[in-house]
Design an enzyme around this catalytic site. Structure first.
Site, short mmCIF file in Angstrom:
data_model
loop_
_atom_site.label_atom_id
_atom_site.label_comp_id
_atom_site.label_asym_id
_atom_site.label_seq_id
_atom_site.Cartn_x
_atom_site.Cartn_y
_atom_site.Cartn_z
N ASP A 165 -13.43 9.52 7.11
CA ASP A 165 -14.61 10.40 7.07
C ASP A 165 -14.75 11.21 8.36
OD1 ASP A 165 -15.20 9.32 4.56
OD2 ASP A 165 -16.32 7.68 5.44
N ASP A 222 -8.54 14.24 7.08
CA ASP A 222 -7.45 13.97 8.02
C ASP A 222 -7.15 12.47 7.99
OD1 ASP A 222 -9.35 12.73 9.59
OD2 ASP A 222 -9.39 14.28 11.13
N ARG A 268 0.81 -1.23 0.00
CA ARG A 268 0.00 0.00 0.00
C ARG A 268 0.84 1.28 0.00
NH1 ARG A 268 -5.65 -0.08 1.06
NH2 ARG A 268 -6.17 2.12 1.14
N ASN A 291 -12.82 16.07 0.63
CA ASN A 291 -13.55 14.85 0.26
C ASN A 291 -15.05 15.12 0.30
OD1 ASN A 291 -13.90 11.96 -0.17
ND2 ASN A 291 -14.50 11.80 1.98
N THR A 292 -15.79 14.41 -0.55
CA THR A 292 -17.25 14.41 -0.42
C THR A 292 -17.70 13.03 0.02
OG1 THR A 292 -19.37 14.75 -1.53
CG2 THR A 292 -17.58 13.95 -2.91
N HIS A 293 -18.63 13.03 0.99
CA HIS A 293 -19.09 11.76 1.56
C HIS A 293 -20.63 11.75 1.57
CE1 HIS A 293 -19.11 8.22 4.07
NE2 HIS A 293 -20.03 8.81 4.82
C1 GRF Z 1 -20.30 9.89 -4.30
O1 GRF Z 1 -21.59 9.75 -3.73
C2 GRF Z 1 -19.26 10.05 -3.22
O2 GRF Z 1 -19.68 10.77 -2.11
C3 GRF Z 1 -19.02 8.61 -2.83
O3 GRF Z 1 -19.01 7.93 -4.06
C4 GRF Z 1 -19.85 8.60 -4.97
C5 GRF Z 1 -19.06 8.86 -6.21
O4 GRF Z 1 -19.90 9.08 -7.31
N1 GRF Z 1 -17.83 8.46 -2.05
P1 GRF Z 1 -19.31 9.57 -8.71
O5 GRF Z 1 -18.21 8.62 -9.14
O6 GRF Z 1 -18.81 10.97 -8.54
O7 GRF Z 1 -20.48 9.50 -9.66
#
Ligand code: GRF
Length: 209
Positions: free
Chosen positions: A148, A144, A68, A110-112
């Site tokens: 998440d 971080d 990794r 990041n988006t979660h």
């Molecule tokens: C998003 O909902 C993101 O938050 C999650 O995976 C999804 C990615 O979707 N971690 P995409 O590849 O941007 O369509």
């Protein structure tokens, strides 16, 4: 930071990447442009979207490397060649280590697909349905070393409907992410994010440095 250089990492279809491509190309005041898209999957849809937009791509799969840390360094080195100021994880389904984060301090976002700190991890949408929550949503946060967990920049709620499937709920969450993620990246590009402990304060436009 004016005209910030953005790297976007994605593992999947890349609809969030597409939202960033569209926002950076259509908003003359965005303050940043995507200089590279990286993935841990050679066949990620996101890479095709980047190529269609004329953006350079890099891909390093974990299986191509002995361990990794070697994989992560190869990906980070390939991304770093494009000298990004900000790294956006847009559906990037691998954890990144402190070694990675230290290369872009407080500039990895990041988006979660949940309202953190609830429902962390890779199955947040499925977990929302299994838990029976009535409201979920999305969170854009600084990254971080914990999963998440980093300082929250912004969140939006999405109602769960009684007849939702994982797919239908995720589609509605993604529609919200497609607005929220570019908005948060724009704030970073304009240097409008300040940290007080782990609390994010968003400065007003005229406080920009
Ligand atoms: C998003 O909902 C993101 O938050 C999650 O995976 C999804 C990615 O979707 N971690 P995409 O590849 O941007 O369509």
């Amino acid at each position: 930071m004016s005209d910030a250089r953005l790297a976007v990492l994605a593992s999947g279809s890349g609809t969030n990447l597409q939202a960033l491509i569209d926002a950076t190309s259509s908003d003359p005041d965005f303050g940043g442009r995507i200089v590279v898209v990286g993935s841990d999957q050679h066949d990620a849809g996101a890479l095709g979207r980047a190529r269609d937009a004329g953006i350079p791509t890099v891909a390093e799969a974990l299986g191509d490397h002995p361990d990794r840390p070697t994989w992560e360094k190869a990906l980070a080195d390939a991304v770093a060649e494009h000298r990004p100021d900000i790294v956006v994880l847009a559906g990037f389904m691998k954890l990144v280590s402190g070694d990675f984060l230290n290369r872009w301090p407080n500039n990895v976002v990041n988006t979660h697909p949940s309202l953190l700190p609830g429902l962390r991890g890779a199955h947040a949408v499925r977990d929302a349905l299994e838990h029976g929550v009535k409201v979920t949503g999305c969170t854009v946060h600084l990254v971080d070393e914990h999963v998440d967990h980093g300082p929250i920049i912004a969140q939006r709620a999405v109602d769960v409907r009684p007849d939702d499937t994982e797919e239908s709920l995720h589609e509605r969450i993604k529609a919200v992410e497609h607005v929220l993620l570019p908005a948060c990246v724009k704030l970073l590009c304009h240097d409008r994010i300040r940290l007080e402990g782990r609390v994010v304060r968003i400065t007003s436009d005229n406080e920009e440095s």
